[in-house]
Design an enzyme around this catalytic site. Structure first.
Site, mmCIF file in Angstrom:
data_model
loop_
_atom_site.group_PDB
_atom_site.id
_atom_site.type_symbol
_atom_site.label_atom_id
_atom_site.label_comp_id
_atom_site.label_asym_id
_atom_site.label_seq_id
_atom_site.Cartn_x
_atom_site.Cartn_y
_atom_site.Cartn_z
ATOM 1 N N ASN A 95 -6.060 -2.807 2.049
ATOM 2 C CA ASN A 95 -6.000 -4.394 2.598
ATOM 3 C C ASN A 95 -7.440 -5.099 2.466
ATOM 4 O OD1 ASN A 95 -3.155 -4.655 2.474
ATOM 5 N ND2 ASN A 95 -2.913 -4.646 4.614
ATOM 6 N N ARG A 110 0.853 -1.118 -0.025
ATOM 7 C CA ARG A 110 0.025 0.075 -0.014
ATOM 8 C C ARG A 110 0.813 1.358 0.137
ATOM 9 N NH1 ARG A 110 -3.402 -0.385 4.912
ATOM 10 N NH2 ARG A 110 -1.463 -1.391 5.652
#
Length: 88
Positions: free
Chosen positions: A36, A18
């Site tokens: 996520n 990320r």
């Protein structure tokens, strides 16, 4: 300008995915978000030109420890009120 919803499968959680996505999106001028999922995948909505989005994905794939095994992508409506890329 296009916006895509992309789901990444593979070794994509717990490996800096990320944060690498945010850095690459900022570098290539894209907006959107990444998060996520409970199933171990990562979902991203990203907005920019096709070329910019391709550059972001390539930069993510070059990340250490990241191993993308499958990508599901679809084009979705552009969000004209979005001005940056966020990690959720």
């Amino acid at each position: 300008m296009v916006r895509k919803k992309i789901k990444f499968h593979g070794w994509v959680q717990g490996v800096g995915f990320r944060y690498r996505a945010r850095e690459a999106a900022e570098l290539y001028g894209c907006t959107g978000w990444v998060k996520n999922e409970y199933d171990g995948s990562v979902t991203m909505e990203i907005q920019g030109s096709e070329e910019q989005i391709g550059q972001v994905i390539s930069a993510i794939e070059r990340g250490r420890f990241i191993r993308i095994e499958d990508i599901e992508a679809k084009t979705i409506p552009v969000d004209n009120e979005e001005y940056r890329f966020k990690v959720r």
